[in-house]
Scaffold this motif. Structure first.
Motif, mmCIF file in Angstrom:
data_model
loop_
_atom_site.group_PDB
_atom_site.id
_atom_site.type_symbol
_atom_site.label_atom_id
_atom_site.label_comp_id
_atom_site.label_asym_id
_atom_site.label_seq_id
_atom_site.Cartn_x
_atom_site.Cartn_y
_atom_site.Cartn_z
ATOM 1 N N VAL A 1 18.765 11.972 14.474
ATOM 2 C CA VAL A 1 19.705 11.588 12.945
ATOM 3 C C VAL A 1 18.615 11.125 12.382
ATOM 4 O O VAL A 1 19.221 9.754 11.566
ATOM 5 C CB VAL A 1 20.798 11.054 12.681
ATOM 6 N N GLY A 2 17.411 9.844 13.146
ATOM 7 C CA GLY A 2 16.975 9.267 11.809
ATOM 8 C C GLY A 2 17.242 6.994 12.238
ATOM 9 O O GLY A 2 17.898 7.507 12.183
ATOM 10 N N ARG A 3 16.286 6.750 11.425
ATOM 11 C CA ARG A 3 16.590 5.440 10.623
ATOM 12 C C ARG A 3 18.436 4.960 10.008
ATOM 13 O O ARG A 3 18.716 4.589 9.955
ATOM 14 C CB ARG A 3 15.917 4.571 10.372
ATOM 15 N N SER A 4 18.237 6.814 8.711
ATOM 16 C CA SER A 4 18.992 6.667 7.855
ATOM 17 C C SER A 4 20.492 6.568 8.752
ATOM 18 O O SER A 4 21.400 6.555 8.344
ATOM 19 C CB SER A 4 18.469 7.289 7.114
ATOM 20 N N GLY A 5 20.613 7.417 9.707
ATOM 21 C CA GLY A 5 21.795 7.952 10.205
ATOM 22 C C GLY A 5 21.943 6.274 11.242
ATOM 23 O O GLY A 5 22.754 7.327 12.197
ATOM 24 N N SER A 6 21.742 5.314 10.819
ATOM 25 C CA SER A 6 21.809 5.013 11.886
ATOM 26 C C SER A 6 23.543 4.134 12.107
ATOM 27 O O SER A 6 23.880 3.773 13.254
ATOM 28 C CB SER A 6 21.827 3.171 11.830
ATOM 29 N N LYS A 7 24.063 3.760 11.171
ATOM 30 C CA LYS A 7 25.380 3.136 10.549
ATOM 31 C C LYS A 7 26.472 4.565 11.131
ATOM 32 O O LYS A 7 27.498 4.924 12.202
ATOM 33 C CB LYS A 7 25.800 3.700 9.530
ATOM 34 N N TRP A 8 25.746 6.317 10.856
ATOM 35 C CA TRP A 8 26.747 6.908 11.841
ATOM 36 C C TRP A 8 26.701 7.127 13.119
ATOM 37 O O TRP A 8 27.738 7.669 14.174
ATOM 38 C CB TRP A 8 25.905 8.635 10.886
ATOM 39 N N MET A 9 25.267 6.992 14.354
ATOM 40 C CA MET A 9 24.697 6.797 14.733
ATOM 41 C C MET A 9 25.686 5.910 15.848
ATOM 42 O O MET A 9 26.508 5.924 16.811
ATOM 43 C CB MET A 9 23.305 6.887 15.080
#
Length: 457
Positions: free
Chosen positions: A200-208
């Motif tokens: 999910v990349g860096r933009s998916g950090s909160k989701w991760m």
């Protein structure tokens, strides 16, 4: 529906996972989910005329969609273990380089054949840097350019499209584990799979972070890189960029002994906005085609900050600084270097009189009101150090845009196969906290795809 493999995230890790899976086992059923748009529908509304600044779209076309945040980058694939992530700690140095070279071969065969592979090997600039308390890191770099990078992605997408089910504008809400595999739950429906790759990349950090918490997957805090993007006349750095293109230079400050480094150098490029989780930061692009080149070169100067007990939210720290910049400047702030060292705010008049024409419409202001003193002192020291190898870097009219923040996902607990505590659940790319670059993320995708293909043989 049930698939053999579901990939969450259509960035470089996800793309190269799907590509390599089909190379190794072409009868697999594969689905890719992404919150953004397909490649041809990714359009940022900023046109420089009617829309000059970020309007905070619900889904950022620069950060999400096929190609991920790298789709509209300047397409630099660095082949090195010296920076770009710690993939080699999991799979070995030799294997990591081998996979990065393989990724390069795929890019070249899909439209990048006329681009150049630069190298720091044997360069005279290593000695010049060392003589001035700077260190030039080793790397080979393929520069595709934003234009050719798009062509390469388009060709790979067209090859994958008939054989992979792409679900765009379909954010995944959560992942459930059951006896025979995984259930991927979206807003309106759910899908099942035997193997699941999360990229999910860096933009998916909160989701991760949320998924790891729900599935009880251990994590640990990572760093955050904070700094500015420097823009100056291209001729000042041309002796470096013409030979090396991307020069990764590290300086250790005398005052605090912090490391300041150059990052994402864009010869004859432009400065752009970037929207991460609703926060507007700054980045840079450059094109391979000469008709789209500018007279400026831009690059980031970044200081890495690590935190320990009791504070561990490195990304939260970076976000708070970026939000302060957004609050004061309505987005990105730009300041002349001469104004910064004199302790005064850049205004419209001084910016108009500057010999450097800005390539991004940003708000003239004072970065000393935004960046912590320790970070700002380090950046100023670095600019004076670079001035010794590239005279003119410390000119009064050199422009500094702020803030640039590189958010790193927390490091997820994965084994040497990039697999979590759950058999068949892999976390790769920048979303894992292990990779920090296009080449490393892509290589991690190839590595996991080969692992899955072997297991399903």
């Amino acid at each position: 529906m049930k698939y053999d493999v579901i990939i969450i995230g259509a960035g470089p890790g996800g793309i190269f996972s799907a590509y390599e899976l089909l190379q190794k086992k072409d009868n697999l059923s594969i689905a890719v989910f992404d919150s953004g748009y397909s490649l041809e529908k990714r359009r940022c509304p900023i046109d420089g005329e009617k829309v000059k600044n970020c309007i905070k779209c619900k889904t950022c076309a620069i950060m999400s969609g096929f190609g991920g945040a790298g789709a509209f980058s300047d397409g630099k694939y660095n082949i090195t273990n010296d920076f770009g992530g710690t993939l080699y700690e999991y799979i070995g140095r030799t294997k990591a380089i081998e996979l990065m070279k393989y990724v390069d071969e795929i890019n070249v065969s899909h439209g990048g054949q006329d681009t150049k592979l630069y190298s720091t090997a044997g360069t005279q600039f290593k000695k010049l840097c060392l003589q001035n308390k700077l260190r030039l890191l080793d790397a080979s770099v393929r520069h595709l350019g934003t234009d050719i990078n798009y062509v390469v992605l388009e060709n790979i997408y067209n090859e994958l499209k008939p054989r992979v089910d792409f679900h765009f504008q379909t954010p995944v809400e959560r992942i459930e584990v059951f006896e025979d595999g995984y259930r991927v739950i979206c807003r309106d429906e759910s899908f099942e799979c035997g193997k699941c790759i999360v990229s999910v990349g860096r933009s998916g950090s909160k989701w991760m972070e949320k998924v790891c918490k729900e599935l009880d997957i251990p994590t640990k805090s990572n760093r955050v890189d904070i700094g500015v993007r420097v823009e100056l006349p291209a001729v000042i750095f041309s002796h470096l960029t013409d030979e090396l293109y991307e020069s990764k230079i590290v300086y250790r400050t005398e005052k605090f002994e912090d490391n300041v480094r150059t990052f994402c150098m864009n010869p004859y490029g432009m400065v752009v906005n970037e929207n991460t989780n609703g926060i507007v930061t700054v980045n840079g692009h450059s094109y391979e085609g000469k008709e789209k080149r500018t007279e400026n070169t831009n690059f980031a100067l970044l200081v890495a900050k690590h935190f320990s007990d009791p504070f561990k939210d490195s990304n939260g720290y970076g976000e708070s600084i970026a939000r302060l910049s957004n609050m004061l400047g309505g987005g990105v702030i730009v300041q002349r270097f001469g104004d910064l060292v004199r302790g005064r705010r850049t205004n419209e008049k001084r910016l108009e009189e500057s010999t450097v024409t800005p390539t991004l419409a940003a708000t003239p202001g004072d970065l000393s009101l935004v960046l912590p003193k320790r970070i700002l002192d380090g950046i100023i020291e670095m600019i004076y150090a670079l001035d010794k190898i590239a005279p003119g870097t410390a000119n009064d009219d050199t422009l500094l845009y702020g803030v640039e923040v590189k958010f790193y996902n927390m490091e997820v607990d994965i084994d040497n196969h990039l697999e979590t505590r759950y058999k068949g659940l892999y976390i790769i790319g920048d979303g894992s906290g292990v990779t920090h670059s296009l080449s490393h993320a892509s290589a991690s995708g190839v590595y996991v795809a080969r692992r899955i293909a072997e297991e399903m043989a």
